[in-house]
Design an enzyme around this catalytic site. Structure first.
Site, PDB file in Angstrom:
ATOM      1  N   THR A 120      38.532 -56.136  48.080  1.00 51.22           N
ATOM      2  CA  THR A 120      38.729 -55.566  46.749  1.00 51.22           C
ATOM      3  C   THR A 120      37.625 -56.005  45.798  1.00 51.22           C
ATOM      4  OG1 THR A 120      41.120 -55.616  47.135  1.00 51.22           O
ATOM      5  CG2 THR A 120      40.379 -55.336  44.860  1.00 51.22           C
ATOM      6  N   ILE A 179      49.379 -60.612  48.843  1.00 49.67           N
ATOM      7  CA  ILE A 179      48.001 -60.640  48.358  1.00 49.67           C
ATOM      8  C   ILE A 179      47.710 -59.207  47.941  1.00 49.67           C
ATOM      9  CG2 ILE A 179      45.581 -61.047  48.934  1.00 49.67           C
ATOM     10  CD1 ILE A 179      46.506 -63.240  50.823  1.00 49.67           C
ATOM     11  N   ARG A 239      40.259 -52.077  59.266  1.00 51.99           N
ATOM     12  CA  ARG A 239      38.885 -52.341  58.812  1.00 51.99           C
ATOM     13  C   ARG A 239      38.046 -53.052  59.870  1.00 51.99           C
ATOM     14  NH1 ARG A 239      37.691 -51.524  53.340  1.00 51.99           N
ATOM     15  NH2 ARG A 239      39.494 -51.092  52.025  1.00 51.99           N
TER      16      ARG A 239
END
Length: 365
Positions: free
Chosen positions: A108, A261, A199
């Site tokens: 992020t 998170i 990812r």
């Protein structure tokens, strides 16, 4: 010239001073039986940090107690450098609304677009400014074990409370390689392992996690596979944070997760705090789901970057390859803000629909 000749003579003379036994020792060393790489690993050999102060930094137990950790956004100036003034504002808003930790330079925060110098500087800056009020977890992971070791040394040297480590992506490795990779960085300090196969291209299976969980430095797992996996770990006493905002309510209250998170908490930290601290709240969770779904329609952090720019808390600057969401999605965000309530979002400016020409895309910085 005479001096040079005499110096050369000294070198020639000195070259005959080695005893015969030295050459024999070299011969013996060349004939030593080969040892496997695993057997040759020297635990903690790379660790330079032995001071009393470092030994008494934040423990893994302190990290295990955190319920709301925000994967903080990194804002930019028009030339692509960090906008530290805007960054400090974002972190302050997290602290004021109850976030207990921040991930610095994660996905992020676009750590993948940073040089290591930028990365470590931002971790150190966050510790220096906010380390007394929030736990600073630096993303020092890499698909190179050498880089992960070096970055983690630097991160702890500038004071981060814990490290976030992903499994080696793209090139990937074997399960034994995953264990060796994590065991190379775990001794340095409290560590959260991050599993996001979408990812990295590779799942970190329970076999690996259960093996490295023997280290007292493992604080827990950020798990994105789903709540069944989370419950499998929590049933064995391993701390887990949900890595999926859309599943975090059920993960927290029905599957044993310690917390989340979160990406969404960049926008509505107070509501995410309520979701993690105040018991089951299906109505609040349902209220936030459309916003969460909007955030992740394109790969994170595209949606978040667009949203924060429209809220007026960061400049509309994108480091490529990230680009803003298209106009129709930007209009939908304004509608979502009005439905949830502007007062629940960060910042004080009115939310607005930005035009395409308002955004700055930076390729070199």
């Amino acid at each position: 010239m005479a001096i040079l000749k005499s110096y050369g003579a000294c070198l020639r003379e000195s070259s005959f001073q080695f005893p015969r036994s030295h050459r024999i020792d070299n011969y013996k060393r060349r004939n030593v039986k080969w040892r496997s790489p695993q057997a040759a690993i020297i635990p903690d050999f790379h660790l330079p940090m032995r001071s009393f102060e470092v030994k008494n930094r934040t423990s893994a137990e302190d990290i295990k107690a955190l319920r709301l950790i925000t994967a903080i956004k990194t804002p930019y100036l028009p030339d692509g450098r960090f906008d530290l003034e805007a960054y400090d504002g974002l972190v302050n808003m997290q602290i004021e609304n109850g976030a207990e930790g921040v991930i610095v330079g994660g996905t992020t925060g676009e750590g993948q677009l940073m040089s290591w110098d930028e990365h470590i500087m931002l971790i150190g800056h966050t510790v220096n400014c906010f380390g007394g009020s929030v736990k600073v977890i630096g993303n020092t992971g890499s698909n190179s074990t050498r880089e992960a070791i070096h970055a983690t040394e630097q991160g702890f040297a500038v004071g981060m409370h814990a490290a976030l480590h992903i499994n080696p992506y793209y090139g990937k490795t074997s399960l034994e390689g995953l264990v060796s990779h994590f065991n190379s960085v775990l001794p340095m300090g409290p560590t959260i392992i991050y599993n996001v196969p979408s990812r990295t291209g590779q799942d970190i299976p329970p076999r690996v996690v259960n093996t490295v969980a023997q280290s007292p430095s493992l604080a827990g797992i950020k798990e994105c596979v789903g709540n069944d996996r989370i419950e499998q770990y929590t049933g064995n006493g391993i701390v887990v944070w949900s890595g999926n905002d859309d599943q975090c309510h059920d993960a927290r209250w029905s599957h044993g997760a310690t917390g989340v998170i979160s990406v969404t908490s960049n926008l509505v930290p107070g509501l995410m705090h309520e979701l993690m601290f105040n018991g089951k709240n299906a109505s609040l969770n349902a209220k936030l789901l459309p916003l969460i779904q909007w955030l992740f329609e394109e790969p994170n952090p595209i949606g978040l970057n667009t949203a924060l720019a429209q809220l007026g808390v960061v400049r509309p600057v994108f480091r490529l390859p990230y680009v803003p969401l298209p106009l129709e999605k930007r209009v939908i965000f304004v509608e979502l803000v009005n439905e949830i309530g502007r007062e629940n979002f960060v910042g004080e400016k009115d939310v607005q629909v930005l035009d395409d020409n308002d955004f700055i895309l930076v390729g070199r910085y």
